[in-house]
Design a protein around this motif. Structure first.
Motif, PDB file in Angstrom:
ATOM      1  N   GLY A 132       0.917  -1.427   0.261  1.00 30.59           N
ATOM      2  CA  GLY A 132      -0.332  -0.119  -0.122  1.00 30.59           C
ATOM      3  C   GLY A 132       0.932   0.904   0.147  1.00 30.59           C
TER       4      GLY A 132
ATOM      5  N   LEU B 239       1.335   4.116  -3.079  1.00 28.45           N
ATOM      6  CA  LEU B 239       0.932   5.792  -2.320  1.00 28.45           C
ATOM      7  C   LEU B 239       1.720   6.477  -3.587  1.00 28.45           C
ATOM      8  CD1 LEU B 239      -0.330   7.753  -0.951  1.00 28.45           C
ATOM      9  CD2 LEU B 239       0.635   7.226   1.189  1.00 28.45           C
TER      10      LEU B 239
ATOM     11  N   TYR C 274       0.893   6.286  -6.695  1.00 32.76           N
ATOM     12  CA  TYR C 274      -0.661   8.033  -7.289  1.00 32.76           C
ATOM     13  C   TYR C 274      -0.083   8.594  -7.140  1.00 32.76           C
ATOM     14  CZ  TYR C 274      -3.801   3.303  -6.513  1.00 32.76           C
ATOM     15  OH  TYR C 274      -3.966   2.278  -6.705  1.00 32.76           O
TER      16      TYR C 274
ATOM     17  N   ARG D 223      -3.218  11.552  -9.376  1.00 30.95           N
ATOM     18  CA  ARG D 223      -3.242  11.497  -8.537  1.00 30.95           C
ATOM     19  C   ARG D 223      -5.155  11.413  -7.740  1.00 30.95           C
ATOM     20  NH1 ARG D 223      -0.565  16.263  -9.251  1.00 30.95           N
ATOM     21  NH2 ARG D 223       1.777  14.805  -8.674  1.00 30.95           N
TER      22      ARG D 223
ATOM     23  N   TYR E 202      -5.524   8.343  -5.556  1.00 31.37           N
ATOM     24  CA  TYR E 202      -5.430   8.278  -4.066  1.00 31.37           C
ATOM     25  C   TYR E 202      -6.530   8.550  -3.640  1.00 31.37           C
ATOM     26  CZ  TYR E 202      -4.031  10.235   0.628  1.00 31.37           C
ATOM     27  OH  TYR E 202      -3.869  10.215   1.990  1.00 31.37           O
TER      28      TYR E 202
ATOM     29  N   GLY F 261      -8.854   3.725  -6.769  1.00 29.54           N
ATOM     30  CA  GLY F 261      -7.291   3.207  -6.210  1.00 29.54           C
ATOM     31  C   GLY F 261      -7.455   1.862  -5.314  1.00 29.54           C
TER      32      GLY F 261
ATOM     33  N   ALA G 223      -5.472  -1.427  -5.436  1.00 27.86           N
ATOM     34  CA  ALA G 223      -4.643  -1.600  -4.598  1.00 27.86           C
ATOM     35  C   ALA G 223      -5.332  -3.542  -4.741  1.00 27.86           C
ATOM     36  CB  ALA G 223      -4.876  -1.431  -3.535  1.00 27.86           C
TER      37      ALA G 223
ATOM     38  N   LEU H 165      -4.561   4.201   1.581  1.00 27.96           N
ATOM     39  CA  LEU H 165      -4.783   4.722   0.782  1.00 27.96           C
ATOM     40  C   LEU H 165      -6.483   5.186   0.688  1.00 27.96           C
ATOM     41  CD1 LEU H 165      -3.711   1.861  -1.906  1.00 27.96           C
ATOM     42  CD2 LEU H 165      -2.578   4.070  -1.234  1.00 27.96           C
TER      43      LEU H 165
END
Length: 587
Positions: free
Chosen positions: A427, A431, A434, A440, A444, A449, A453, A525
């Motif tokens: 993660g 991060l 992202y 972003r 994010y 997002g 993940a 996230l």
């Protein structure tokens, strides 16, 4: 019969491999999904600058990590907890899966659902259930056993969940045996009973048939389940944190957790320690390929297929039923009952207070706006991740097993990479990824997002499940469909997907469970607007609201099991429908 499993000894003529842009394109796509966040982790492990300071690279984080004397103890504790639990779990899960999928075990479908329920209960909640039962001082089971076996003079015991074997027991019942059973049952259901019948007719005993026929054919599935369980054992976190910390058992993942939660956070040191998983993963992936490349594991061919369950006999069914149902009651029903009971308790674990039971926390949970938002987020993330994940896992597994790509070995290795990184570090890598892209604001703290993940973190499990299933299905089915005029997509839709239905359903179910229950991968996230149920469960647990945490654990379990039942109904259980008794009489 074993000779039938061996590949011909005549080696095919060597051909000169030509450059294939398709091979490298597929490898590049898989590498972009899995290798990029891992590479960012490795790069940032060399960043020795303090948070907020200009970047400065060096080996200081690595030296600090490996100079810490606690690291040696944590590594040893990790291994001595992981190896016994995987070996014990593999034996138990293999026997249970065989009984459920290959025999006329009484109530086999109910037993299978019970293991799903055990796995889908968040491990944090299952551990709370075992604490309610096996706490050395106040555990319900200990209070029943203490007058019989004594307390050792200290008013506690005789059982203690806060111990080495308590941690292993919690893992076996909450994660190891249930996940192995879910992974192994589809493989056993694809076993052609004709192979076992031929061995028995040749004079082999049932044990010899299992050793020489069943186990060798199931080797890819068994190895995949064992290796995935071992890797996830190395990354286990919640149970060790809850049960190991009070008795001083610190493991690899909890050491990383401590460094990340230092003030200031020691991200570089934690990342350096987490990178140690990568060479272990490489050895595991290479070992699996070497162990499975010299045999043929096809059990579903274009010829007649028989998956009728083996008859255990009246006495055999009675003995097997008692043993299996006894195991289910002890390992699944008891902790689940404890969790449900805890969700109705005024004070978790206190039965002697006045009016110990109440429904107040359930009313509080359902009236909480955070819960309403979280359940919507989890359903959206789960459904998108399941559809996207199954498509990605099938494509990657197909490229590894069916294609002639020269880079399929590298693709297989890339698919293993996410399993090598603890969830919280994966993660963290995502991060950084992202925040470093122009997207972003889309990635994010948003649903997209978190979905990406989940798909990446679960790639190893999903791909290995699909890969093992493809190795059991003969490619002649696709060839016949293509010769009949079907295109690639149509052949896979109408031929391969029905044959792989149980495995595809299992991969989808596990992906949905990861989307709903994963904590470590998404904790860095998520945001206030994208908080899933797993993060809300973590917030309840860490804030001391154990009653609401128990109630939320029950909700998560009911949600995931409902999805699992729907997926299983759509996928089907066996490859061939049995002829109804009425039709048999007519015949």
């Amino acid at each position: 019969m074993t000779a039938l499993l061996e590949r011909p000894k005549i080696a095919p003529p060597r051909t000169r491999r030509r450059f294939s842009w398709r091979s490298w394109l597929v490898l590049a796509v898989v590498a972009a999904i899995t290798l990029v966040p891992v590479t960012l982790l490795l790069i940032n492990s060399l960043n020795v600058a303090a948070p907020g300071q200009p970047t400065s690279y060096g080996l200081g984080n690595w030296r600090t990590a490996f100079a810490d004397p606690a690291l040696r103890d944590a590594a040893w504790n990790t291994v001595r907890l992981a190896v016994p639990r995987v070996l014990i779990g593999l034996v138990i899960a293999t026997v249970l899966s065989w009984l459920i999928a290959r025999t006329d075990l009484p109530g086999a479908k109910v037993v299978e659902v019970a293991f799903w329920f055990a796995f889908f209960i968040p491990s944090l909640s299952m551990t709370l259930g075992w604490i309610l039962l096996l706490d050395p001082a106040t555990g319900v089971v200990n209070q029943v056993l203490r007058p019989i076996f004594g307390d050792g003079g200290d008013g506690q015991g005789p059982l203690n969940i806060y111990s080495y074997w308590g941690i292993i027991w919690s893992h076996l019942t909450a994660t190891t045996v249930p996940i192995m059973t879910i992974l192994l049952i589809p493989g056993f259901r694809r076993m052609n009973a004709g192979l076992e019948e031929a061995a028995l007719l040749s004079g082999a005993t049932r044990w010899r048939t299992a050793a020489r026929i069943t186990v060798p054919i199931m080797l890819p599935t068994l190895l995949g389940a064992a290796l995935l369980s071992f890797i996830y054992s190395l990354k286990a976190f919640e149970i060790e944190l809850l049960l190991g910390t009070p008795i001083g058992i610190n493991v690899y993942s909890t050491q990383i957790y401590e460094w990340i939660h230092d003030t200031p956070p020691q991200y570089g040191i934690a990342t350096a320690l987490g990178a140690v998983f990568i060479p272990v993963l490489v050895l595991v992936a290479i070992g699996q390929r070497l162990a499975t490349r010299r045999r043929n594991y096809v059990t579903v061919t274009g010829h007649s297929f028989n998956d009728e369950p083996m008859r255990l006999g009246r006495k055999g069914r009675w003995v097997a039923g008692v043993l299996v149902w006894g195991y289910v009651v002890i390992t699944t029903v008891l902790p689940i009952a404890a969790i449900v009971t805890g969700s109705f308790m005024r004070r978790f674990g206190f039965f002697t207070i006045k009016q110990p039971f109440t429904t107040r926390q359930w009313h509080t949970l359902f009236q909480d706006n955070l819960f309403v938002s979280a359940i919507g987020n989890s359903l959206l993330i789960g459904l998108i991740a399941t559809v996207l994940g199954v498509a990605v896992y099938f494509a990657v597994g197909y490229a590894i097993v069916r294609s002639r790509l020269t880079t399929r070995g590298g693709i297989d290795l890339m698919a293993w990479l996410p399993a090598a990184i603890p969830g919280i570090l994966l993660g963290l890598g995502l991060l950084w990824l992202y925040l470093a892209t122009p997207l972003r604001t889309v990635l994010y703290g948003n649903i997209l997002g978190l979905t990406i993940a989940v798909v990446i973190s679960h790639m190893s499990t999903g791909t290995q499940q699909i890969k093992a299933a493809l190795m059991q299905v003969n490619a002649d089915h696709e060839t016949a469909a293509r010769l009949a005029g079907a295109g690639f997509l149509r052949a896979n839709r109408h031929i391969m997907l029905p044959l792989l239905g149980p495995s595809v359903a299992a991969a989808g179910i596990l992906t949905f469970h990861a989307a709903v229950g994963d904590i470590s991968t998404v904790v860095l996230l998520s945001s206030q607007n994208s908080r899933p149920l797993s993060i809300l469960l973590l917030e309840y647990s860490t804030s001391g609201a154990l009653e609401q945490a128990s109630a939320l654990g029950v909700v998560i379990s009911v949600l995931t099991v409902s999805v699992a039942l729907i997926a299983r109904a759509l996928a089907g259980g066996r490859l061939r429908r049995r002829t109804p008794p009425a039709d048999r009489k007519k015949a």
